[in-house]
Design an enzyme around this catalytic site. Sequence first.
Site, short mmCIF file in Angstrom:
data_model
loop_
_atom_site.label_atom_id
_atom_site.label_comp_id
_atom_site.label_asym_id
_atom_site.label_seq_id
_atom_site.Cartn_x
_atom_site.Cartn_y
_atom_site.Cartn_z
N PRO A 9 40.81 51.25 4.74
CG PRO A 9 39.33 49.46 4.65
CD PRO A 9 40.58 49.93 5.32
CG ASN A 10 36.35 52.90 1.50
OD1 ASN A 10 36.51 52.88 0.29
ND2 ASN A 10 35.82 51.88 2.17
NE ARG A 17 34.09 56.50 3.61
CZ ARG A 17 34.48 55.76 4.62
NH1 ARG A 17 35.56 56.07 5.29
NH2 ARG A 17 33.80 54.69 4.96
CE1 TYR A 22 33.53 57.98 8.68
CE2 TYR A 22 32.46 57.96 6.53
CZ TYR A 22 32.77 57.33 7.71
OH TYR A 22 32.34 56.06 7.95
CG ASN A 71 39.76 55.17 11.18
OD1 ASN A 71 39.11 54.12 11.12
ND2 ASN A 71 39.22 56.35 10.97
CB ALA A 74 34.64 48.58 6.76
CD GLU A 95 38.64 50.16 17.65
OE1 GLU A 95 38.99 49.23 18.40
OE2 GLU A 95 37.49 50.31 17.23
CG HIS A 97 36.24 54.16 14.94
ND1 HIS A 97 36.52 53.44 13.80
CD2 HIS A 97 36.43 53.32 15.98
CE1 HIS A 97 36.85 52.22 14.14
NE2 HIS A 97 36.81 52.10 15.45
NE ARG A 104 28.28 55.97 10.71
CZ ARG A 104 29.27 55.79 9.82
NH1 ARG A 104 30.54 55.84 10.22
NH2 ARG A 104 28.99 55.58 8.54
C1 DQA Z 1 35.23 54.68 10.64
C2 DQA Z 1 33.94 53.96 11.07
C3 DQA Z 1 33.82 52.64 10.32
O1 DQA Z 1 32.64 51.97 10.71
C4 DQA Z 1 33.78 52.88 8.82
O2 DQA Z 1 33.71 51.65 8.13
C5 DQA Z 1 34.89 53.71 8.34
C6 DQA Z 1 35.31 54.86 9.13
C7 DQA Z 1 35.34 56.08 11.29
O3 DQA Z 1 36.43 56.63 11.28
O4 DQA Z 1 34.34 56.63 11.77
O5 DQA Z 1 35.42 53.52 7.24
O6 DQA Z 1 36.33 53.92 11.09
#
Ligand code: DQA
Length: 141
Positions: A9-10, A17, A22, A71, A74, A95, A97, A104
């Site tokens: 998501p996102n 964003r 990011y 990735n 959240a 995984e 990020h 954070r």
């Molecule tokens: C993320 C870190 C997550 O905590 C966050 O919710 C994201 C992006 C990252 O790529 O840094 O959506 O996965």
Amino acid sequence: MNFIILNGPNLNLLGKREPEVYGHRSFEDFLEELQKKYTEHSIRYFQSNHEGALIDTLHEYGFQVDGIVFNAGAYTHTSIAIADAIRAIPAPVIEVHISNVFKRESFRHHSVLAEACLGSISGFGLDSYRLAIEALVNQPR
Ligand code: DQA
């Protein structure tokens, strides 16, 4: 080798964003560069904002590909269903990020997925995805 990158998501909004967190680059732009770097490998890409669609994709590709770079956004911090899907498939999952989640908010410090994954990479911007591909390429088979 065959890989798939999954973004949760996102992450469709990368480049727009929270660019201070990011970055300014779209994922499509970065992916093109990554695919050019690894021409001897196939790197597919899927993004969804929906938990079930991510699980369906893990089920579909988890029995076909040599590795998955994931990735989960959240959902990393909350989704037992995604963790179970990772455990259900034979493909190794890394995984990733973009941000360093440990620098954070404290709710980002815990991943419910990490235990089901081969390893985790966090904090290198979009280069986190390349590092994960590199780790999969170097995996003993
Ligand atoms: C993320 C870190 C997550 O905590 C966050 O919710 C994201 C992006 C990252 O790529 O840094 O959506 O996965």
